[in-house]
Structures are given as structure tokens and as C-alpha cells.
Scaffold this active site. Structure first.
Site: not given
Ligand SMILES: *Cc1c(COP(=O)(O)O)cnc(C)c1O
Length: 402
Positions: A91, A113, A379
Site C-alpha cells: 500500500k 478509507e 502483498s
């Protein structure tokens, strides 16, 4: 550049995408549409972005040859280690880029969010770095099940707003962030965490994450002599880590691409987040895409053990690539993911995020030939999920007996 990954001028990938926003956001969104490409392409932005990726995020992330897992699955398996990035997931690649854009556009307040809290942490982190005000919207259910990430955001100086509408998870947090943006359109930049939302967000996020496949190319060349794999595997929530993994290979038909979406308790169970299997065309959070919805268009609640995949939609780029037959999407159920997470932990000493464990659970569903080169994106790291793994070790098969 890969045609499959590129939106047209109006932000469409085939018939998916676009920008369906309330009138009050029209100017913000068109300002962003008009300026994002020139910002991202500018020499000054590129220099600052790549320096931060190197010195702050810790890129390039390693491409690790997982020998015991390779032996088990009869292929050559390489793991793209996004779990080793600062803050523990992919991210941050995106939030570093978007905050540099926000600054260049003169915005002073950041909203985001979050589901699992990884995007919230990554956003709060770059806000601390840049000295910007940060407010995070997170479903109350997720606030409870991802508590350590909430504490991290607060320590980083962000204000966390628990969202109590709907089933109080990611989809509700997105709606609330859009609502907040409507009330502060002038000073606020919305840092979207995945390849979703109105154009140009899916394109911005895909470009920010494309560093993943850019690195895979040269790392694979170094390790195997070829700059492409036979298979790419990634998990998909909104689609950002998979978009980054696929970006530079999307038009390379030598590369087969397999994505894992969250099956939850099973695609026929009514408790699932498998949007590609169970969704139909509709509009969600500003884009035309595949959505889990009732026949009369009510958004259905998504369900997955993994908060980061617990979303009733998928990005428009992915909906298009599914349509074109370019990617194959498998639904991975909670128990399969938990078992796969334990397996990586025991065979390689890497505790993956529950989201990433969905990608790993694809391996036992495949039959590879021994010279196949498989690149799988891990990830994120599983520190945030240790309690969930332990509470569900009955799902871990042979690995759960301890
Ligand atoms: C958020 C998250 C995901 C899912 O989001 P995508 O946009 O589909 O990548 C997957 N893995 C981890 C570790 C995450 O934090």
C-alpha cells in the site's frame, strides 16, 4: 505500456470504469483528471517519488526463490516480497505517490478509507512524513478485528473515524470517505487505496504500483535469464497489488495470470467476497464495474476472514481483463487461505498477511511442469493477523496441530 492496463481518455477499460460522482465533486475529479498525468510524468515528481521508494519504503523489494515451496509444488516459485516494505504491505507504494500529488495540487488535508488498516497506516505514515493532517475512515467491525493497525494510525497522528453503517467494513468506509470529500472538496485530497473509485484513481493507483512488475522484470532476468515468468499469481481485493504485479506483462501473452479472490465460506454460501464469481455489472464507489448486488441493485455485504479482501466490488481494469479472458480468477475460501498461510510460515519462515495467503492457496489448485517459473506476490506481512491465524488453526490441516 500495456493496453489492457490503460484507461481511455474518459477512464474506461472496455465498458468498465468512468467517473460517476456527485455534482459537488465534479470539479475536484476533473481537476485531478486534467493534472495527474503531467504531475506523474514530471521529472521533479519522478525523482522525489523514486528516492522515497528507495530510501523510505526500502525498494526494490526482494524477489525470493522459495526452494521448499518450489519442491512441494513442482515448479520454480519466486515470491515478490512486498511484505518487506516499510509499514508491511504494498500500500505504501501508492500513498507515497498520492501524497506527493496532493502537495503539488495545494491540498492540506488528507482523507482515506481502510479495511485491514494497511492503507490507513500507509496513509497516516506519509502524512506524518509530510506534516499533513490525516483522517481515516474505517468500519467499526474492522476497527475491532485489526486493532493494532488502529493504534498505529493514532500514534502516527491520524484521526480514525469508526464507520457504523452497513456491515461496518471496507465498503462502508469507502462510502463515508466519499461523503466527507463532498463536504470538503476544496482543501481535501482523497488518497484512494486500491484500483477502484472514479477515474483517474484506478489509473493513478495502477501506475504507482507498477513498480512491482518493473522490478520483477529485471530481478527475474538476473535470476533466471528471462525477464518474464510463465505464471503470475496475486490476490485481489480492489486490485492494486495484482495491477502492479501484472502491469508490464498485461499484453505479454507468454505470461499466464491468475488472481485469487476471497471466497469466504464458499461462493454458494451467501458469505463470500468473490466478486468475479458472484458479481454483476453495476456502479460502485464512482465506477462501472462488477459488483455483488441483489437483482434490484442493493449492494450485498461481502464476507471474508481477511479484512483487506472484504469488498463487494473489484476495480474496473480487472473487470475488463476478466471479460477479455486475460486473467483467470479463482475463489479461495477462508480455510484454504488459513492453511496456505500456515504452510508458507512452516516451509519458508514467512508469515504472510491473510490477504496474501489467498494467493498462496492457488498453488495446490494448479498442476505445474517442473521448469515453470511462477512469480507470486506476497502483498503484506501477517503480523496483524497472528491472532486470527491462531484462533483458526483448526483450518490449518496438518500445520494446525501444535
Ligand atoms: C489491502 C491489501 C490487499 C488487497 O488490496 P488490493 O488493492 O487488491 O491489493 C491485499 N493484501 C494486503 C496485504 C493488503 O493490505
Amino acid at each position: 505500456m500495456s493496453g489492457n492496463c490503460i484507461a481511455d481518455r474518459n477512464g474506461y477499460y472496455g465498458r468498465f470504469g468512468g467517473a460517476y460522482v456527485p455534482e459537488i465533486l465534479h470539479k475536484c475529479v476533473t481537476d485531478l483528471q486534467d493534472s495527474y498525468r503531467s504531475i506523474i510524468d514530471s521529472e521533479e515528481f519522478r525523482k522525489e517519488y523514486h528516492e522515497l521508494l528507495r530510501d523510505y519504503v526500502g525498494r526494490p523489494s526482494p524477489l525470493y526463490h522459495a526452494r521448499r515451496m518450489s519442491a512441494k509444488y513442482g515448479c520454480s516459485l519466486y515470491l515478490k516480497r512486498e511484505d518487506l516494505n516499510h509499514t508491511g504491505a504494498h500500500k505504501i507504494n501508492n500513498t507515497v505517490g498520492q501524497i506527493l500529488m496532493a502537495r503539488r495540487m495545494g491540498k492540506t488535508r488528507i482523507i482515506a478509507e481502510t479495511g485491514a488498516g494497511q492503507h490507513g497506516v500507509a496513509t497516516a505514515t506519509v502524512c506524518a512524513l509530510m506534516g499533513m493532517r490525516c483522517e481515516i475512515f474505517m468500519g467499526k467491525t474492522d476497527v475491532e478485528r485489526q486493532h493494532t493497525n488502529v493504534e498505529r494510525m493514532r500514534m502516527l497522528g491520524a484521526e480514525v473515524h469508526p464507520v457504523t453503517t452497513g456491515n461496518m467494513t471496507l465498503s462502508d468506509a469507502c462510502s463515508e470517505a466519499i461523503r466527507d470529500w463532498c463536504s470538503h472538496p476544496n482543501d481535501t485530497f482523497y488518497i484512494v487505496g486500491s484500483t477502484m473509485g472514479p477515474h483517474p484513481y484506478p489509473d493513478i493507483v495502477a501506475r504507482m504500483q507498477s513498480v512491482i512488475s518493473e522490478e520483477i522484470r529485471w530481478q527475474l532476468k538476473e535470476k533466471t535469464g528471462h525477464d518474464y515468468p510463465d505464471y503470475l499469481i496475486a490476490c485481489v481485493g480492489g486490485g492494486s497489488n495484482s495491477a502492479g504485479t501484472m502491469y508490464h506483462y498485461a499484453d505479454d501473452m507468454r505470461v499466464r495470470m491468475i488472481l485469487a479472490e476471497a471466497g469466504g465460506c464458499g461462493i454458494g454460501s451467501g458469505r463470500t467476497a468473490a466478486t468475479v464469481h458472484c458479481g454483476t455489472e453495476g456502479i460502485l464507489h464512482g465506477a462501472r464495474t462488477l459488483v455483488m448486488q441483489t437483482p434490484d441493485g442493493q449492494i450485498e455485504e461481502a464476507f471474508s476472514i481477511s479484512a483487506g479482501l472484504d469488498y463487494p466490488g473489484i476495480g474496473p481494469m480487472h473487470a475488463h481483463m476478466v471479460d477479455e479472458g486475460r486473467v483467470k480468477v479463482m475463489a479461495v475460501n477462508d480455510d484454504e487461505a488459513v492453511r496456505a498461510g500456515y504452510e508458507l510460515t512452516r516451509l519458508e519462515g514467512i508469515i504472510p498477511a491473510l490477504e496474501s495467503a489467498h494467493a498462496l492457496a492457488v498453488l495446490p489448485k494448479m498442476s505445474f511442469s517442473p521448469d515453470d517459473v511462477v512469480v507470486l506476490t506476497v502483498s503484506g506481512r501477517g503480523d496483524k493477523d497472528v491472532c486470527t491465524y491462531l484462533a483458526n488453526r483448526s483450518m490449518a490441516g496438518e500445520y494446525g496441530d501444535f
